[in-house]
Design an enzyme around this catalytic site. Structure first.
Site, PDB file in Angstrom:
ATOM      1  N   CYS A  11      47.126  33.068  41.534  1.00 25.58           N
ATOM      2  CA  CYS A  11      48.379  32.686  42.472  1.00 25.58           C
ATOM      3  C   CYS A  11      48.240  33.989  43.705  1.00 25.58           C
ATOM      4  CB  CYS A  11      49.630  32.704  41.939  1.00 25.58           C
ATOM      5  SG  CYS A  11      51.016  32.965  43.195  1.00 25.58           S
ATOM      6  N   CYS A  14      51.495  36.016  44.194  1.00 31.18           N
ATOM      7  CA  CYS A  14      51.668  36.560  42.826  1.00 31.18           C
ATOM      8  C   CYS A  14      50.944  38.063  42.844  1.00 31.18           C
ATOM      9  CB  CYS A  14      51.327  36.071  41.631  1.00 31.18           C
ATOM     10  SG  CYS A  14      52.049  34.465  41.463  1.00 31.18           S
TER      11      CYS A  14
END
Length: 95
Positions: A11, A14
């Site tokens: 991600c 992230c």
């Protein structure tokens, strides 16, 4: 207080959040910080009803008291400020 970062290694938001969360861990010494890889800890992610990454959940005495889905620095910092008090301002030293 504990801030848990539910993330995935694949991600991009992230990955962008990681260094910022690291800074917050120094700025908010009264808050414990933890990370949960949703792919490695699927049961926990399901129990916590994680629907998007990253998700930041704030816990107090084992109970969720707030959360932010997505990496929104302003919202996450405001959540920390509300519960842990504002982070001390950075001080600069002059020679």
């Amino acid at each position: 207080l504990a801030l848990v970062d539910f993330y995935a290694t694949w991600c991009p938001p992230c990955r962008a959040a990681a260094p910022v969360v690291g800074q917050w861990s120094l700025q908010y010494p009264s808050v414990s910080f933890a990370k949960v890889d949703v792919d490695q800890c699927r049961r926990i992610a399901q129990e916590q009803k994680i629907t998007g990454m990253p998700t930041f959940k704030l816990f107090e005495n084992g109970k969720k008291i707030d959360e932010v889905i997505g990496f929104d620095r302003t919202k996450i910092a405001a959540m920390l400020d509300r519960k842990a008090g504002p982070a001390p301002a950075a001080t600069s030293k002059t020679a």
